[in-house]
Design a protein around this motif. Sequence first.
Motif, PDB file in Angstrom:
ATOM      1  N   VAL A 115      37.939  30.902  39.600  1.00  0.00           N
ATOM      2  CA  VAL A 115      38.447  32.270  39.617  1.00  0.00           C
ATOM      3  C   VAL A 115      38.379  32.791  41.051  1.00  0.00           C
ATOM      4  O   VAL A 115      37.521  32.383  41.821  1.00  0.00           O
ATOM      5  CB  VAL A 115      37.615  33.140  38.640  1.00  0.00           C
ATOM      6  N   ASN A 116      39.311  33.670  41.396  1.00  0.00           N
ATOM      7  CA  ASN A 116      39.255  34.228  42.749  1.00  0.00           C
ATOM      8  C   ASN A 116      39.607  35.714  42.767  1.00  0.00           C
ATOM      9  O   ASN A 116      38.739  36.556  42.849  1.00  0.00           O
ATOM     10  CB  ASN A 116      40.167  33.432  43.690  1.00  0.00           C
ATOM     11  N   CYS A 117      40.915  36.053  42.647  1.00  0.00           N
ATOM     12  CA  CYS A 117      41.309  37.453  42.875  1.00  0.00           C
ATOM     13  C   CYS A 117      40.998  38.376  41.693  1.00  0.00           C
ATOM     14  O   CYS A 117      40.837  39.559  41.863  1.00  0.00           O
ATOM     15  CB  CYS A 117      42.804  37.523  43.176  1.00  0.00           C
ATOM     16  N   ARG A 118      40.967  37.854  40.494  1.00  0.00           N
ATOM     17  CA  ARG A 118      40.787  38.623  39.246  1.00  0.00           C
ATOM     18  C   ARG A 118      41.855  39.714  39.106  1.00  0.00           C
ATOM     19  O   ARG A 118      41.641  40.727  38.449  1.00  0.00           O
ATOM     20  CB  ARG A 118      39.382  39.247  39.163  1.00  0.00           C
ATOM     21  N   CYS A 129      42.583  36.108  33.842  1.00  0.00           N
ATOM     22  CA  CYS A 129      41.984  37.352  34.349  1.00  0.00           C
ATOM     23  C   CYS A 129      42.830  38.561  34.008  1.00  0.00           C
ATOM     24  O   CYS A 129      42.394  39.690  34.179  1.00  0.00           O
ATOM     25  CB  CYS A 129      41.777  37.276  35.849  1.00  0.00           C
ATOM     26  N   GLY A 163      45.435  38.738  38.887  1.00  0.00           N
ATOM     27  CA  GLY A 163      46.709  38.151  38.474  1.00  0.00           C
ATOM     28  C   GLY A 163      47.559  37.668  39.626  1.00  0.00           C
ATOM     29  O   GLY A 163      48.742  37.430  39.460  1.00  0.00           O
ATOM     30  N   GLU A 164      46.963  37.505  40.809  1.00  0.00           N
ATOM     31  CA  GLU A 164      47.775  37.144  41.966  1.00  0.00           C
ATOM     32  C   GLU A 164      47.646  35.679  42.373  1.00  0.00           C
ATOM     33  O   GLU A 164      48.634  35.019  42.681  1.00  0.00           O
ATOM     34  CB  GLU A 164      47.381  38.021  43.159  1.00  0.00           C
ATOM     35  N   CYS A 165      46.416  35.157  42.371  1.00  0.00           N
ATOM     36  CA  CYS A 165      46.191  33.855  43.023  1.00  0.00           C
ATOM     37  C   CYS A 165      46.478  32.653  42.125  1.00  0.00           C
ATOM     38  O   CYS A 165      46.587  31.534  42.616  1.00  0.00           O
ATOM     39  CB  CYS A 165      44.761  33.781  43.541  1.00  0.00           C
ATOM     40  N   SER A 166      46.531  32.826  40.833  1.00  0.00           N
ATOM     41  CA  SER A 166      46.833  31.758  39.861  1.00  0.00           C
ATOM     42  C   SER A 166      45.674  30.812  39.583  1.00  0.00           C
ATOM     43  O   SER A 166      45.821  29.890  38.785  1.00  0.00           O
ATOM     44  CB  SER A 166      48.005  30.867  40.315  1.00  0.00           C
ATOM     45  N   ILE A 167      44.546  31.006  40.239  1.00  0.00           N
ATOM     46  CA  ILE A 167      43.469  30.020  40.102  1.00  0.00           C
ATOM     47  C   ILE A 167      42.902  29.972  38.681  1.00  0.00           C
ATOM     48  O   ILE A 167      42.468  28.934  38.213  1.00  0.00           O
ATOM     49  CB  ILE A 167      42.360  30.319  41.149  1.00  0.00           C
ATOM     50  N   CYS A 168      42.932  31.098  37.984  1.00  0.00           N
ATOM     51  CA  CYS A 168      42.306  31.158  36.663  1.00  0.00           C
ATOM     52  C   CYS A 168      43.264  30.769  35.531  1.00  0.00           C
ATOM     53  O   CYS A 168      42.970  31.032  34.369  1.00  0.00           O
ATOM     54  CB  CYS A 168      41.778  32.569  36.416  1.00  0.00           C
ATOM     55  N   HIS A 213      47.452  33.798  33.050  1.00  0.00           N
ATOM     56  CA  HIS A 213      46.337  34.078  33.952  1.00  0.00           C
ATOM     57  C   HIS A 213      45.231  34.722  33.127  1.00  0.00           C
ATOM     58  O   HIS A 213      45.382  35.858  32.670  1.00  0.00           O
ATOM     59  CB  HIS A 213      46.781  35.022  35.072  1.00  0.00           C
TER      60      HIS A 213
END
Length: 384
Positions: free
Chosen positions: A332-335, A372, A337-342, A370
Amino acid sequence: MKAYAKHFDRFEALKNEMEEGRRNGIDYRADRGKTGAIINLYHPKTIDCQVSEIIEETPDAKTFRLSPANGYMPPFLAGQYINVFGEVNGIRTSRPYSISSSPLQRMYYDITVARVADGFFSDYMLNIVKKGDRLQTSGPSGHFYFNPLFHSKHSVFIAGGCGITPFMSMIREICDAGLNRNVTLLYGNRGEKNIIFHDELKELSERNSNINYIPVISDPSGIYSGQCGFIDACCVQKFVPDISECTYYICGPEAMYEYCLPQLESMNLPLRKIRREMFPSARDITKEKGWPAGVTGQEEFSVKVRGVRTITAKSGETLLAALERAGIIIPVNCRCGECSICRVKLISGKVFQPRNVHLRLADARFGYIHSCKCYPLEDIEIML
Ligand code: FES
């Protein structure tokens, strides 16, 4: 060699090169790992930090100075954020905070945390974390920064409350480096005592003719003589004479976006001139545009995590929060909805996804969501 590799332009040339190398006893894999090591140096997945100082900014906000516990702080662009991890009430979770210190020095990063009503992570940071504690963060990320190729030389920063932090980093950089950029900062707060960095901003604007700092107070005390009210179109036009020549940046609480964005749009500014920091989902998602009628946010649904176990989630909480509460840790990173990691794959069931989730075409096509920024609306099955 995979069949698709043959479509790569230099496939034949590369193959011949490798065979030539092999014949001459040269290991073409000699660089293996070196590129990755350099990338990791500048873009580490995590940073181990120590809280070297805590500065009381206002009655409800503190700045945490994070120094490297070992190694160093990687470079970042003014406006970027780090995701701070912590264990709160037995739940491993995280929150993104913009870096407010100047990118010109990398001995530390400053992040500023403001208290929010019923805060979970902010209470942890403000009440529990103390000087000397170790924290783990992500590396710097985010796209909310100045790009000289696309953005105007005159920046209008519209900040609310703790949303001042990315702008503080940008202003510090502009002043420290003597950059040829003009800034008009409209900084909204409820009262004078809530203004974070007021003395420094005042001093920087007095010393640098390219920085124009205007605090805007919505609930002023009797003695306040500055700009009052909200940051609306009239306020912007009053302090920014060349409105069409600027790039506008907004960062603040959710309510500020709801209010300020239509105000900027009413000034007929092209959308490309308006940049906004992403923000987490609404605290009460049932008030979000498009939320299905009749769903209260309290309904409980089962979430089958394929190959892991089945957990319970409420319709009014993000899927990520439900996973974390159940002890299922995903990247997880931005929480926001932007970075797509989650991203997780939705196998079955229906979820609500609010506006501003940056789904890629492939996500929508292959059923990725996403976690998050999505909310279960029935029993669902997902794959991590
Ligand atoms: S953590 Fe970045 S999109 Fe979810």
